[in-house]
Write an enzyme that holds these catalytic residues in place. Structure first.
Site, mmCIF file in Angstrom:
data_model
loop_
_atom_site.group_PDB
_atom_site.id
_atom_site.type_symbol
_atom_site.label_atom_id
_atom_site.label_comp_id
_atom_site.label_asym_id
_atom_site.label_seq_id
_atom_site.Cartn_x
_atom_site.Cartn_y
_atom_site.Cartn_z
ATOM 1 N N GLY A 51 -5.844 10.398 -4.245
ATOM 2 C CA GLY A 51 -6.613 10.357 -3.005
ATOM 3 C C GLY A 51 -6.313 11.538 -2.096
ATOM 4 N N GLY A 86 -9.936 7.729 0.693
ATOM 5 C CA GLY A 86 -9.513 9.106 0.525
ATOM 6 C C GLY A 86 -10.610 10.049 0.078
ATOM 7 N N THR A 145 -5.980 7.980 7.218
ATOM 8 C CA THR A 145 -5.869 6.770 6.409
ATOM 9 C C THR A 145 -7.279 6.331 6.048
ATOM 10 O OG1 THR A 145 -4.949 4.527 6.343
ATOM 11 C CG2 THR A 145 -5.811 5.273 8.452
ATOM 12 N N GLY A 146 -7.396 5.570 4.996
ATOM 13 C CA GLY A 146 -8.711 5.059 4.625
ATOM 14 C C GLY A 146 -9.170 5.543 3.274
ATOM 15 N N SER A 181 0.792 -1.226 0.000
ATOM 16 C CA SER A 181 0.000 0.000 0.000
ATOM 17 C C SER A 181 0.824 1.276 0.000
ATOM 18 C CB SER A 181 -0.924 -0.009 1.213
ATOM 19 O OG SER A 181 -0.159 -0.303 2.366
ATOM 20 N N THR A 194 1.653 7.032 0.116
ATOM 21 C CA THR A 194 0.802 5.882 -0.207
ATOM 22 C C THR A 194 0.860 5.542 -1.692
ATOM 23 O OG1 THR A 194 -1.472 5.052 0.036
ATOM 24 C CG2 THR A 194 -1.244 7.282 -0.776
ATOM 25 N N THR A 198 -2.113 3.204 4.225
ATOM 26 C CA THR A 198 -1.232 4.361 4.009
ATOM 27 C C THR A 198 -0.421 4.616 5.271
ATOM 28 O OG1 THR A 198 -2.681 5.469 2.461
ATOM 29 C CG2 THR A 198 -1.329 6.898 3.821
ATOM 30 N N ARG A 256 -6.389 8.673 -10.758
ATOM 31 C CA ARG A 256 -7.045 8.956 -9.466
ATOM 32 C C ARG A 256 -6.009 9.404 -8.426
ATOM 33 N NH1 ARG A 256 -6.689 7.067 -3.863
ATOM 34 N NH2 ARG A 256 -8.756 7.228 -2.942
#
Ligand code: SD4
Length: 336
Positions: free
Chosen positions: A225, A249, A246-247, A92, A213, A195, A223
């Site tokens: 984030g 985006g 994190t997560g 990641s 990330t 991330t 793309r």
């Protein structure tokens, strides 16, 4: 990555929308991966380093080395996340990261220092250390953000070499993904995790942060984030504190997540409360919140820290004189 499986799928609510809310991370982390007796004190004596996920432990080790030798927060933040970027086993971040749907590994990163200066790169390919390029954008250009080809050309001009970031393992996974039904119906949010965001507070009381990330796995080409976006994936104000995310985006960007955490701290909320309130904002603005993960960590100028997320499974790594290389489970909106 012991808890990745938890991130892969947001766990359905048990007693829906129960909030494991509290104002003290030593309570939020009562299900700590360390024993509860070793839950972190809510206020840490500087220097301090805090970072996202299990891979934060290795990153913190490098950052701590800098901090414990009286180094500055910015050098420590950069040194920390460079460890994660260079690890080919991480799926990641950096080399070994999952590619986009076309098979290209594209990297996003940003960095901030205690003066409020910041640098960022996005959609950067074939460069091992995007965080260092982000720092060079900050220090050597009049700009904040470079993307794509321009970012790569700038990196090469700064002495970075082109490397192949797509490892055999990652390529194999991508090919399996291509062959699977996910090609038709991509479950983009379930392949999106881990991330590294890292915050430092040095002996002089200065803050810095870094976030890097490979972004959401199998994303659309182009793309970007939250991670390279100042205010979304990372923000700090040396008078107040810092936060990183994190997560998913897209949800973090919609909420200006890390700016929100820092502003809440400025208004007097503790880092823990600020993370919880920011998660509530994300939840309020994203009807699909039970299907996504978003997590924040925060570090106050005074050494207090906090962490909160939507779905159980998010963990953070912490190092100060009181907590040597600790790893703690974050409190979450949905119960485990
Ligand atoms: C992104 N926020 O690109 C990143 C992914 C991530 O933990 O944080 N994973 O949306």
């Amino acid at each position: 990555m012991s808890t990745r499986r938890n991130f892969l799928k947001a766990v359905p609510a048990v007693g829906a929308a129960l909030t494991a809310s509290c104002t003290d991370p030593s309570q939020a982390a009562s299900n700590s991966l360390n024993s509860p007796a070793h839950a972190p004190p809510s206020t840490l004596v500087r220097p301090v380093v805090i970072s996202t996920w299990n891979h934060g432990k290795a990153a913190n080790t490098a950052a701590w080395q800098v901090l414990s030798e009286n180094g500055n927060a910015l050098d420590a933040a950069e040194a920390g996340v460079r460890v994660t970027e260079a690890d080919p086993n991480g799926r990641s971040v950096g080399i070994g990261g999952r590619p986009d749907r076309d098979g290209n590994v594209t990297l996003d990163a940003c960095i901030m220092n205690s003066d409020g200066d910041c640098g960022s790169v996005a959609y950067l390919q074939e460069i091992l250390h995007p965080i260092t390029v982000a720092r060079q954008v900050m220090e050597k250009t009049p700009h904040v953000m470079l993307v794509g080809k321009g970012a790569q050309e700038f990196a090469i001009a700064q002495g970075h070499e082109k490397v192949n970031l797509l490892t055999e393992e990652s390529k194999k996974e991508w090919e399996e993904w291509l062959a699977s039904e996910r090609r038709q119906k991509p479950k983009i949010n379930v392949e999106n995790h881990d991330t590294i965001g890292l915050l430092t507070l040095d002996n002089q009381g200065n803050l810095a942060g870094a976030c890097t990330t490979s972004g959401a796995a199998y994303k659309y080409a182009g793309r970007v984030g939250d991670s390279p976006i100042i205010g979304a994936g990372l923000y700090l104000d040396n008078d107040v504190g810092g936060a990183t995310a994190t997560g998913w985006g897209e949800a973090v960007i919609r909420a200006c997540g890390c700016f929100l955490v820092v502003e809440l701290m400025r208004q007097g909320h503790s880092p823990q409360e600020a993370c919880e309130l920011a998660v509530e904002r994300v939840v309020a603005k994203n009807p699909d919140w039970k299907d996504i993960q978003v997590g924040f960590i925060a570090l106050g100028k005074d050494g207090r820290h906090g962490s909160f997320c939507i779905a159980p499974g998010f963990e953070y790594a912490l190092w100060s004189e009181q907590v040597e290389n600790g790893l703690f489970a974050s409190g979450s909106k949905l119960e485990g």
